[in-house]
Design a protein around this motif. Structure first.
Motif, PDB file in Angstrom:
ATOM      1  N   PRO A   2       0.686   2.681 -16.791  1.00 29.61           N
ATOM      2  CA  PRO A   2       0.008   1.541 -17.405  1.00 29.61           C
ATOM      3  C   PRO A   2      -0.988   0.844 -16.486  1.00 29.61           C
ATOM      4  O   PRO A   2      -1.807   0.051 -16.942  1.00 29.61           O
ATOM      5  N   GLY A   3      -0.929   1.119 -15.178  1.00 29.25           N
ATOM      6  CA  GLY A   3      -1.839   0.456 -14.253  1.00 29.25           C
ATOM      7  C   GLY A   3      -1.372  -0.946 -13.909  1.00 29.25           C
ATOM      8  O   GLY A   3      -0.298  -1.399 -14.325  1.00 29.25           O
ATOM      9  N   ILE A   4      -2.189  -1.660 -13.160  1.00 29.70           N
ATOM     10  CA  ILE A   4      -1.862  -3.016 -12.710  1.00 29.70           C
ATOM     11  C   ILE A   4      -2.972  -3.949 -13.184  1.00 29.70           C
ATOM     12  O   ILE A   4      -4.159  -3.652 -12.994  1.00 29.70           O
ATOM     13  N   PRO A   5      -2.643  -5.067 -13.806  1.00 27.89           N
ATOM     14  CA  PRO A   5      -3.669  -6.028 -14.237  1.00 27.89           C
ATOM     15  C   PRO A   5      -4.535  -6.486 -13.070  1.00 27.89           C
ATOM     16  O   PRO A   5      -4.098  -6.532 -11.914  1.00 27.89           O
ATOM     17  N   VAL A   6      -5.771  -6.857 -13.389  1.00 33.02           N
ATOM     18  CA  VAL A   6      -6.737  -7.249 -12.355  1.00 33.02           C
ATOM     19  C   VAL A   6      -6.213  -8.425 -11.544  1.00 33.02           C
ATOM     20  O   VAL A   6      -6.352  -8.466 -10.310  1.00 33.02           O
ATOM     21  N   GLU A   7      -5.608  -9.406 -12.215  1.00 32.02           N
ATOM     22  CA  GLU A   7      -5.181 -10.610 -11.502  1.00 32.02           C
ATOM     23  C   GLU A   7      -4.008 -10.360 -10.569  1.00 32.02           C
ATOM     24  O   GLU A   7      -3.665 -11.213  -9.732  1.00 32.02           O
ATOM     25  N   HIS A   8      -3.356  -9.189 -10.664  1.00 31.32           N
ATOM     26  CA  HIS A   8      -2.200  -8.898  -9.813  1.00 31.32           C
ATOM     27  C   HIS A   8      -2.500  -7.877  -8.718  1.00 31.32           C
ATOM     28  O   HIS A   8      -1.616  -7.586  -7.900  1.00 31.32           O
ATOM     29  N   ARG A   9      -3.702  -7.339  -8.676  1.00 33.50           N
ATOM     30  CA  ARG A   9      -3.969  -6.231  -7.760  1.00 33.50           C
ATOM     31  C   ARG A   9      -3.959  -6.650  -6.291  1.00 33.50           C
ATOM     32  O   ARG A   9      -3.670  -5.843  -5.407  1.00 33.50           O
ATOM     33  N   GLU A  10      -4.305  -7.904  -5.999  1.00 32.97           N
ATOM     34  CA  GLU A  10      -4.313  -8.353  -4.605  1.00 32.97           C
ATOM     35  C   GLU A  10      -2.903  -8.592  -4.084  1.00 32.97           C
ATOM     36  O   GLU A  10      -2.724  -8.806  -2.883  1.00 32.97           O
ATOM     37  N   LYS A  11      -1.908  -8.596  -4.979  1.00 31.92           N
ATOM     38  CA  LYS A  11      -0.539  -8.903  -4.560  1.00 31.92           C
ATOM     39  C   LYS A  11       0.364  -7.677  -4.497  1.00 31.92           C
ATOM     40  O   LYS A  11       1.580  -7.813  -4.314  1.00 31.92           O
ATOM     41  N   GLU A  39      -6.821   1.162  -6.333  1.00 29.91           N
ATOM     42  CA  GLU A  39      -7.912   1.056  -7.296  1.00 29.91           C
ATOM     43  C   GLU A  39      -7.411   1.588  -8.634  1.00 29.91           C
ATOM     44  O   GLU A  39      -6.482   2.412  -8.697  1.00 29.91           O
ATOM     45  N   ALA A  40      -8.021   1.080  -9.679  1.00 31.32           N
ATOM     46  CA  ALA A  40      -7.622   1.511 -11.018  1.00 31.32           C
ATOM     47  C   ALA A  40      -8.156   2.911 -11.285  1.00 31.32           C
ATOM     48  O   ALA A  40      -9.290   3.243 -10.920  1.00 31.32           O
TER      49      ALA A  40
END
Length: 465
Positions: free
Chosen positions: A400-409, A449-450
């Protein structure tokens, strides 16, 4: 003295140095002014002495018997001398003649013999209020040994002349100016260092319970402003560290509480009534499962603490990265087979100087995550790319990937993104944090990266040397 100096405040020491430096500069300046004025005032008199010398050399001569002649006639000492004042000294520094209108008996002192053989300017005080300026030059006397000297004299100045007044003004003004320098220096340093007092006051208000306060910065471009800015950045990093530590402790307590609560609940249920052997086996099995989960969590926390604390031993050696990737994938392939997933490897022969155990653990964490979050029947691709001095090992899943707002964490402890990375997946949110710490120890890094069209791509970057 040194201890006394160290106990003084910075503004006191700066003001004192300012005053001492100003005193030395003012003293040097006054001395230079006095010498300059004295030379300027004496210059016309020196020219007059040179004119008198020319006149005397034109009219005065010495007879063979060493008597003095003026225009060829013997000089009469009983008459008042009306020509330029002059003294004649022989080679033994004995006075031959002194021609001037003054009475020697009325003088407090008489000029002493000049140094022979060279031109010389000198000053004599013959009375308390009469000063003479003299020009001495060698002279040649026929039939006499060398070393005779002619000295021309003129009234130099009186003691109450402008030069004396200038000296008096300097002597009086110098302490006043020095006092003003010290007071002004103290006031200026007090004004300049006032932001430092504010910084000290602000720093005293900062405690471990409240790191949100910052030092005030009046001018970020000067030295104190840059110091306050750097200190504020340090406070920001400390606040972030304390916040992360508090969050880590809270998350660890939460994760530890869950299996402990389960163990206690299962045990209490088993003790409420008599049960069959089969029921007790199921209860003990549940307790062992939670104990294993608790042990696994503690081991992961210890690994993370060891890696981030810099205590992880590193044994670097030449490693065939393509072979290590193939071995790691073959070991984890059984997990992918249970979900009918497909693993693909794209690797070329390459060698890196690294620790094979740590790198393999980091790669296993990434591949294990990919298997965990890729749906049944999905694809996972592992690729190795070699660049100049670096190589990349990327793992791409179709999850499903990782939402943009959570990628830095993604590399933070206990971080899980939404339902896709929940506890139901069996993880604690420590795998990527441990992987990132391992790569930092190896001199590399972990990037996210997505993937296109969906999924995630994690890349392990590693130096080849």
């Amino acid at each position: 003295m040194k201890r006394w100096w160290q106990r003084r405040t910075l503004r006191f020491r700066l003001a004192l140095w300012y005053g001492l430096g100003g005193t030395m500069l003012m003293a040097g300046f006054c001395s230079a002014i006095y010498l300059f004025v004295a030379r300027r005032m004496a210059r016309p008199l020196d020219h007059a002495l040179r004119r008198d010398l020319s006149e005397i050399e034109a009219h005065l001569s010495v007879a063979p018997n060493q008597s003095l002649l003026w225009d060829g006639s013997p000089i009469r000492y009983d008459q008042r001398w009306r020509h330029p004042w002059v003294e004649i000294w022989d080679s033994h520094e004995h006075l031959v003649a002194r021609l001037w209108p003054l009475e020697d008996s009325q003088l407090d002192s008489l000029p002493f013999a000049p140094p022979p053989g060279r031109d010389n300017l000198s000053i004599f005080n013959v009375t308390s209020n009469l000063r003479l300026r003299a020009l001495s030059v060698p002279m040649t006397v026929p039939g006499a040994p060398p070393g005779w000297t002619m000295r021309v004299l003129r009234v130099h100045q009186r003691l109450d002349d402008p030069l004396g007044t200038l000296l008096l003004i300097m002597v009086i003004a110098l302490p006043v100016v020095v006092s003003l320098l010290v007071v002004g220096g103290y006031a200026i340093t007090r004004r300049w260092l006032s932001p430092l007092d504010e910084m000290v006051h602000d720093a005293e208000e900062i405690t471990a319970k409240d790191l949100s306060q910052r030092l005030s910065v009046e001018n970020p471009n000067d030295e104190l402003g840059r110091l306050a800015t750097v200190f504020n950045r340090t406070l920001g990093r400390l606040e972030d560290s304390f916040t992360a530590l508090d969050r880590f402790v809270a998350d660890a307590a939460h994760e530890l509480r869950t299996p402990l609560t389960t163990l206690r609940s299962v045990g209490e249920v088993g003790l409420r009534s008599s049960r069959s052997a089969q029921d007790y086996r199921e209860i003990i099995g549940s307790m062992l499962e939670e104990a294993q989960r608790l042990q696994f969590l503690v081991e992961r926390l210890l690994k993370l603490a060891t890696a981030e604390g810099g205590h992880q031993p590193v044994r670097r050696e030449p490693v065939r990265i393509d072979q290590l990737v193939a071995t790691c994938i073959s070991e984890l392939a059984i997990l992918a087979e249970t979900k009918n997933q497909h693993l693909f490897i794209d690797a070329i022969e390459c060698v890196a100087q690294t620790d094979p155990v740590l790198f393999r653990q980091a790669l296993q964490n990434i591949v294990d995550n990919a298997i965990k979050y890729t749906p049944e029947g999905g694809e996972i691709r592992v690729a190795v790319h070699v660049g100049e001095g670096m190589l990349d090992v990327s793992v791409t899943d179709s999850g499903p990937g990782i939402p943009v707002e959570h990628r830095e964490k993604v590399t933070e402890r206990f971080f899980r993104s939404g339902d896709a990375r929940s506890r139901r997946r069996g993880g604690f949110g420590l795998g990527l944090a441990i992987t990132h710490a391992y790569m930092q120890v190896l001199g590399g890094d972990l990037h996210y990266e997505a993937a296109n069209p969906k999924g995630s791509r994690f890349t392990l970057t590693l130096p080849t040397t």
